[in-house]
Design a protein around this motif. Structure first.
Motif, PDB file in Angstrom:
ATOM      1  N   THR A 167      69.075  40.408  28.045  1.00 48.85           N
ATOM      2  CA  THR A 167      69.650  41.723  27.767  1.00 48.85           C
ATOM      3  C   THR A 167      71.002  41.654  27.066  1.00 48.85           C
ATOM      4  OG1 THR A 167      70.584  41.789  30.000  1.00 48.85           O
ATOM      5  CG2 THR A 167      68.449  42.874  29.652  1.00 48.85           C
ATOM      6  N   ARG A 168      71.537  40.443  26.877  1.00 48.54           N
ATOM      7  CA  ARG A 168      72.767  40.271  26.106  1.00 48.54           C
ATOM      8  C   ARG A 168      72.421  39.394  24.901  1.00 48.54           C
ATOM      9  NH1 ARG A 168      77.404  42.976  26.836  1.00 48.54           N
ATOM     10  NH2 ARG A 168      78.604  41.079  26.432  1.00 48.54           N
ATOM     11  N   ALA A 169      71.794  39.995  23.930  1.00 49.49           N
ATOM     12  CA  ALA A 169      71.270  39.238  22.783  1.00 49.49           C
ATOM     13  C   ALA A 169      72.374  38.440  22.104  1.00 49.49           C
ATOM     14  CB  ALA A 169      70.630  40.193  21.783  1.00 49.49           C
ATOM     15  N   ASN A 170      72.137  37.140  21.940  1.00 49.99           N
ATOM     16  CA  ASN A 170      73.025  36.209  21.240  1.00 49.99           C
ATOM     17  C   ASN A 170      74.283  35.840  22.025  1.00 49.99           C
ATOM     18  OD1 ASN A 170      71.319  36.190  18.928  1.00 49.99           O
ATOM     19  ND2 ASN A 170      72.276  38.079  18.213  1.00 49.99           N
ATOM     20  N   GLN A 171      74.421  36.307  23.261  1.00 47.56           N
ATOM     21  CA  GLN A 171      75.590  35.902  24.032  1.00 47.56           C
ATOM     22  C   GLN A 171      75.505  34.400  24.307  1.00 47.56           C
ATOM     23  OE1 GLN A 171      77.539  38.418  27.092  1.00 47.56           O
ATOM     24  NE2 GLN A 171      76.864  36.891  28.553  1.00 47.56           N
ATOM     25  N   ASN A 172      76.586  33.707  24.032  1.00 52.02           N
ATOM     26  CA  ASN A 172      76.634  32.254  24.081  1.00 52.02           C
ATOM     27  C   ASN A 172      76.974  31.784  25.501  1.00 52.02           C
ATOM     28  OD1 ASN A 172      76.724  29.572  23.490  1.00 52.02           O
ATOM     29  ND2 ASN A 172      78.377  29.697  21.999  1.00 52.02           N
ATOM     30  N   GLY A 173      76.038  31.940  26.431  1.00 53.61           N
ATOM     31  CA  GLY A 173      76.220  31.509  27.807  1.00 53.61           C
ATOM     32  C   GLY A 173      76.802  32.614  28.678  1.00 53.61           C
ATOM     33  N   PRO A 174      76.572  32.476  29.987  1.00 50.33           N
ATOM     34  CA  PRO A 174      75.744  31.483  30.666  1.00 50.33           C
ATOM     35  C   PRO A 174      74.257  31.744  30.441  1.00 50.33           C
ATOM     36  CG  PRO A 174      76.491  33.103  32.235  1.00 50.33           C
ATOM     37  CD  PRO A 174      77.160  33.445  30.939  1.00 50.33           C
ATOM     38  N   GLU A 175      73.423  30.831  30.925  1.00 50.26           N
ATOM     39  CA  GLU A 175      71.985  30.939  30.662  1.00 50.26           C
ATOM     40  C   GLU A 175      71.375  32.173  31.311  1.00 50.26           C
ATOM     41  OE1 GLU A 175      69.896  27.419  31.646  1.00 50.26           O
ATOM     42  OE2 GLU A 175      71.007  26.127  30.260  1.00 50.26           O
ATOM     43  N   ILE A 176      71.820  32.511  32.513  1.00 45.99           N
ATOM     44  CA  ILE A 176      71.292  33.656  33.249  1.00 45.99           C
ATOM     45  C   ILE A 176      72.467  34.507  33.711  1.00 45.99           C
ATOM     46  CG2 ILE A 176      69.956  34.396  35.264  1.00 45.99           C
ATOM     47  CD1 ILE A 176      68.449  31.780  35.145  1.00 45.99           C
ATOM     48  N   TYR A 177      72.282  35.808  33.658  1.00 43.18           N
ATOM     49  CA  TYR A 177      73.364  36.718  34.017  1.00 43.18           C
ATOM     50  C   TYR A 177      72.768  38.013  34.566  1.00 43.18           C
ATOM     51  CZ  TYR A 177      72.036  37.463  29.145  1.00 43.18           C
ATOM     52  OH  TYR A 177      71.320  37.613  27.986  1.00 43.18           O
ATOM     53  N   GLY A 178      73.642  38.907  35.008  1.00 43.18           N
ATOM     54  CA  GLY A 178      73.195  40.175  35.570  1.00 43.18           C
ATOM     55  C   GLY A 178      72.926  41.221  34.502  1.00 43.18           C
ATOM     56  N   PHE A 179      72.578  42.429  34.959  1.00 42.56           N
ATOM     57  CA  PHE A 179      72.232  43.532  34.078  1.00 42.56           C
ATOM     58  C   PHE A 179      73.408  44.499  33.983  1.00 42.56           C
ATOM     59  CE2 PHE A 179      69.920  47.630  33.277  1.00 42.56           C
ATOM     60  CZ  PHE A 179      69.463  47.295  32.008  1.00 42.56           C
ATOM     61  N   ARG A 180      73.511  45.194  32.856  1.00 40.44           N
ATOM     62  CA  ARG A 180      74.664  46.055  32.594  1.00 40.44           C
ATOM     63  C   ARG A 180      74.806  47.193  33.614  1.00 40.44           C
ATOM     64  NH1 ARG A 180      77.847  47.044  28.060  1.00 40.44           N
ATOM     65  NH2 ARG A 180      78.683  49.161  27.858  1.00 40.44           N
ATOM     66  N   ALA A 181      73.711  47.853  33.940  1.00 43.72           N
ATOM     67  CA  ALA A 181      73.757  49.032  34.803  1.00 43.72           C
ATOM     68  C   ALA A 181      73.597  48.644  36.270  1.00 43.72           C
ATOM     69  CB  ALA A 181      72.668  50.011  34.387  1.00 43.72           C
ATOM     70  N   ASN A 182      73.878  49.607  37.147  1.00 36.97           N
ATOM     71  CA  ASN A 182      73.703  49.354  38.580  1.00 36.97           C
ATOM     72  C   ASN A 182      72.269  49.684  39.009  1.00 36.97           C
ATOM     73  OD1 ASN A 182      73.597  52.151  38.700  1.00 36.97           O
ATOM     74  ND2 ASN A 182      75.089  52.341  40.344  1.00 36.97           N
ATOM     75  N   GLY A 183      72.013  49.761  40.319  1.00 32.13           N
ATOM     76  CA  GLY A 183      70.659  49.999  40.808  1.00 32.13           C
ATOM     77  C   GLY A 183      70.105  51.365  40.460  1.00 32.13           C
ATOM     78  N   GLN A 184      70.996  52.324  40.142  1.00 34.24           N
ATOM     79  CA  GLN A 184      70.567  53.653  39.709  1.00 34.24           C
ATOM     80  C   GLN A 184      70.461  53.742  38.184  1.00 34.24           C
ATOM     81  OE1 GLN A 184      74.049  55.253  42.134  1.00 34.24           O
ATOM     82  NE2 GLN A 184      72.623  56.983  42.245  1.00 34.24           N
ATOM     83  N   TYR A 185      70.633  52.606  37.528  1.00 35.71           N
ATOM     84  CA  TYR A 185      70.668  52.537  36.069  1.00 35.71           C
ATOM     85  C   TYR A 185      71.794  53.397  35.494  1.00 35.71           C
ATOM     86  CZ  TYR A 185      66.529  49.683  36.043  1.00 35.71           C
ATOM     87  OH  TYR A 185      65.659  48.651  36.250  1.00 35.71           O
ATOM     88  N   LEU A 186      72.926  53.397  36.213  1.00 43.00           N
ATOM     89  CA  LEU A 186      74.135  54.056  35.739  1.00 43.00           C
ATOM     90  C   LEU A 186      75.098  53.010  35.204  1.00 43.00           C
ATOM     91  CD1 LEU A 186      74.751  56.539  38.706  1.00 43.00           C
ATOM     92  CD2 LEU A 186      73.932  57.129  36.408  1.00 43.00           C
ATOM     93  N   ASP A 187      75.741  53.323  34.087  1.00 45.64           N
ATOM     94  CA  ASP A 187      76.791  52.464  33.547  1.00 45.64           C
ATOM     95  C   ASP A 187      78.072  52.803  34.305  1.00 45.64           C
ATOM     96  OD1 ASP A 187      78.849  51.268  32.092  1.00 45.64           O
ATOM     97  OD2 ASP A 187      77.818  51.529  30.174  1.00 45.64           O
ATOM     98  N   LEU A 188      78.526  51.894  35.153  1.00 48.81           N
ATOM     99  CA  LEU A 188      79.667  52.174  36.025  1.00 48.81           C
ATOM    100  C   LEU A 188      80.968  52.339  35.250  1.00 48.81           C
ATOM    101  CD1 LEU A 188      78.875  49.792  39.013  1.00 48.81           C
ATOM    102  CD2 LEU A 188      78.380  52.233  38.777  1.00 48.81           C
ATOM    103  N   ASN A 189      81.004  51.851  34.031  1.00 48.88           N
ATOM    104  CA  ASN A 189      82.206  52.031  33.217  1.00 48.88           C
ATOM    105  C   ASN A 189      82.108  53.272  32.336  1.00 48.88           C
ATOM    106  OD1 ASN A 189      84.834  51.133  32.715  1.00 48.88           O
ATOM    107  ND2 ASN A 189      84.236  50.195  30.770  1.00 48.88           N
TER     108      ASN A 189
END
Length: 249
Positions: A63-85
């Motif tokens: 979900t972070r296309a072309n991000q140079n590491g780490p290999e695995i990471y979390g998702f942008r939104a929370n469990g309600q699919y809300l962008d907390l920022n």
């Protein structure tokens, strides 16, 4: 508020796919615990190691296309699919209610919100968004932009991590001018600045190696702590004066 210290809030992974601040903060805490980085006498640290816990648990590598590491990471939104920022004003998420209470009940003076940019390509490893000056009362505006920001740029340059302002850049050249990024109060930093909290958003560059991004963030956190330690009296005086200006407006 107690004028003998400054309260510095370090927030990490409000977007859980942007973990640079998480590892940078772990390095910082390890250095403090082992005595390699002296615990400041006049800085009260509040650290959110991983703000978006729902996003942390939603692990992926795509979900972070072309991000140079780490290999695995979390998702942008929370469990309600809300962008907390983007939720600080409407506060649909329980996390946003928590952040509002934390910023105000703990009388936070300075905020650092760590992110990873997914924008244009450029040479800098780390960019900095200082909350827009027009949102501050005059004393706070002058302090954060003329004193605090300038010192941080100078110190980071000495550490070989030149800062670059975070700007809106949509196929325009510097000769035509760059639009200043306005983070409204729906953002954590924009919300904080309404209360004259000195707010900074770190945006490392996703195309740079992960190690460099973490080290750059770590360097910035060290310099921010050093600045707060050396200037805690000035920070307190300027914020108190800004509060009086706000009450008289």
């Amino acid at each position: 508020p107690d004028s003998t210290y400054v309260t510095l809030l370090i927030n990490n992974a409000i977007h859980a796919g942007e973990p640079d601040g998480v590892d940078a903060t772990m390095l910082l805490l390890n250095e403090i615990m082992t005595g390699k980085f002296p615990l400041p006498k006049h800085v009260r640290l509040i650290i959110l190691p991983f703000y978006n816990m729902n996003g942390l648990q939603n692990r992926n590598s795509t979900t972070r296309a072309n991000q140079n590491g780490p290999e695995i990471y979390g998702f942008r939104a929370n469990g309600q699919y809300l962008d907390l920022n983007r939720d600080m004003m409407k506060a649909d998420a329980i996390e946003s209610n928590f952040m509002q209470e934390l910023l105000l009940s703990q009388k936070v003076d300075v905020l650092v919100d760590n992110h990873v940019s997914n924008g244009a390509d450029y040479q800098h490893i780390i960019t900095l968004l200082t909350s827009q000056k027009d949102k501050y009362e005059p004393t706070a505006r002058d302090f954060i932009h003329q004193q605090m920001e300038r010192s941080l740029y100078t110190q980071m340059k000495q550490r070989k991590y030149d800062l670059c302002p975070y700007v809106n850049h949509f196929s325009e050249t510097p000769e035509n001018g760059w639009q200043e990024f306005y983070e409204s109060p729906r953002f954590v930093s924009g919300f904080a600045s309404m209360f004259n909290i000195y707010a900074f958003v770190v945006e490392t560059h996703m195309l740079k190696p992960y190690k460099q991004r973490v080290e750059a963030t770590y360097s910035f956190l060290q310099e921010m702590i050093n600045y707060c330690e050396n200037n805690y009296k000035a920070i307190n005086i300027s914020r108190e004066k800004a509060l009086q200006e706000q009450l008289q407006a």
